[in-house]
Design an enzyme around this catalytic site. Structure first.
Site, PDB file in Angstrom:
ATOM      1  N   ASN A 138     -10.211  -0.146  -0.453  1.00 50.92           N
ATOM      2  CA  ASN A 138      -8.755  -0.018  -0.356  1.00 50.92           C
ATOM      3  C   ASN A 138      -8.135  -0.582  -1.639  1.00 50.92           C
ATOM      4  OD1 ASN A 138      -6.033  -0.442   0.152  1.00 50.92           O
ATOM      5  ND2 ASN A 138      -6.338  -1.150   2.260  1.00 50.92           N
TER       6      ASN A 138
ATOM      7  N   HIS B 187      -3.400   7.196   2.288  1.00 53.29           N
ATOM      8  CA  HIS B 187      -3.814   5.893   1.776  1.00 53.29           C
ATOM      9  C   HIS B 187      -5.220   5.597   2.287  1.00 53.29           C
ATOM     10  CE1 HIS B 187      -4.167   1.755   0.902  1.00 53.29           C
ATOM     11  NE2 HIS B 187      -3.897   1.330   2.126  1.00 53.29           N
TER      12      HIS B 187
ATOM     13  N   CYS C 145       0.807  -1.222   0.000  1.00 58.55           N
ATOM     14  CA  CYS C 145       0.000   0.000   0.000  1.00 58.55           C
ATOM     15  C   CYS C 145       0.843   1.276   0.000  1.00 58.55           C
ATOM     16  CB  CYS C 145      -0.945   0.005   1.198  1.00 58.55           C
ATOM     17  SG  CYS C 145      -2.047  -1.407   1.186  1.00 58.55           S
TER      18      CYS C 145
END
Ligand code: UT7
Length: 313
Positions: free
Chosen positions: A265, A235, A111
């Site tokens: 996500n 993020h 990520c």
């Protein structure tokens, strides 16, 4: 020479997997997912490759920057879900976009991939090695999701985001703060040919501690105050993580744009997708200070201070 962002692009597959549809697949419900994560739906790539999403986002970023693909001299792709062990995703993007003069490599930083790629672009440009760099982050998280595990399958989605970075007199990518703690790696893993396994609470605790820490370090280094920042582009993992970071930094949520309700996500693609949305909605203006911050498997975390100068905004 300095480095600055001159264009953005993104691509989201069309299929929307809603919380309602998910609740027919595992024991969950819309209210639990929205309350605990902020996510209402996520996009799923039903067919095609990770490199196709990447190339779509890349073409839009090149167009936004007004750059001929042949002028790109480096492509950095970030993905945790590459189509091939080799060739790398960046090479496939090169073939599809016609960026024939670029060197190509992928990075694997889950990520935080966009943060790592942007730091690498800054370093290469400032060292004088490359002048125009294409970063593309593309993730097919649905391909490594255990659709029977309700604690993870509700979270992730597919998508791609891209940026073009250019050498410039303008100091657009001002400062970087990067960290990793491999000893914590076991709390978020995806072994080759296996699905994501995560201790959600551990990741949550780690993120709400480390993200404010890295942002404070970054801002101190640049003698910049939280209130000088137009947007903190974090993020997109869980809205409660973002709310907690805002609180710990002593500021409110209106400086933390959020789009995870629509996309979930998307790992390393989440920051460049959100950046592209803000750019295309004309919410970014010259001289705006932005903080990008990522965290994820590694475990890794980091942040970047940017002064916006995208000539197309
Ligand atoms: O890019 C980085 C990737 N990872 C992350 O950012 C993850 C960070 N962590 C999180 O976002 C949260 O920890 C989760 C969303 C994963 C989980 O939320 P939580 O508030 O930490 O829930 P929990 O794991 O403490 O579970 C609470 C309860 C449990 O039931 P009991 O034991 O209290 O009866 C779970 O079994 O909620 C249950 N539960 C669910 N219930 C309905 C877990 N998942 C679900 C679900 N639907 N999907």
């Amino acid at each position: 020479m300095n480095a600055t962002i001159i264009g953005t692009g993104s691509f989201l597959p069309a299929y929307k997997l809603t919380n309602r549809e998910l609740s027919t697949m595992v024991e969950t419900d819309n209210e639990w997912i929205v309350t605990r994560t902020g996510i209402s739906e996520r996009r799923i790539q039903k067919s095609g490759d990770v490199a196709d999403m990447a190339s779509n986002a890349a073409i839009k970023a090149l167009d936004n920057a007004g750059i001929n693909p042949k002028d790109i001299d480096l492509i950095i792709a970030s993905t945790s879900t590459p189509d091939y062990l080799f060739p790398n995703c960046a090479s496939i993007v090169q073939k599809i976009t016609g960026a024939d003069n670029a060197a190509c490599f992928d990075i694997s930083a889950a990520c935080s991939g966009f943060i790592m790629a942007l730091s690498a672009a800054k370093a290469y440009i400032e060292a004088g090695m490359f002048k125009k760099v294409l970063i593309v982050c593309s993730e097919k998280m649905s391909g490594i999701t255990d659709w029977k595990d309700r604690s993870t399958c509700i979270l992730f989605g597919d998508g791609a985001g891209a940026c073009v970075i250019e050498s410039s007199e303008h100091d657009g990518i001002k400062s970087v703060d990067l960290h990793n703690d491999g000893k914590l790696g076991g709390v978020l893993t995806a072994k080759r040919n296996e699905n994501i396994v995560m201790n959600g609470q551990e990741v949550f605790r780690f993120a709400v501690k480390k993200v404010p820490e890295t942002i404070n370090t970054l801002l101190e280094k640049e003698s910049t105050d939280v209130k000088d920042i137009k947007y903190f582009i974090l993020h997109q993992a869980n809205v409660r993580i973002i709310e907690s970071v805002a609180k710990r930094l002593g500021t409110d949520m209106n400086r933390f744009p959020v789009n995870l309700s629509k996309y979930g996500n998307t790992s390393s693609a989440s920051i460049p997708i959100l950046l592209d949305e803000l750019n295309r909605e004309n919410k970014l203006h010259a001289k705006d200070l932005l903080v990008f911050a990522g965290f994820g498997a590694g475990l890794n975390w980091g942040s970047i201070l940017v002064e916006w100068n995208c000539r197309k905004s």
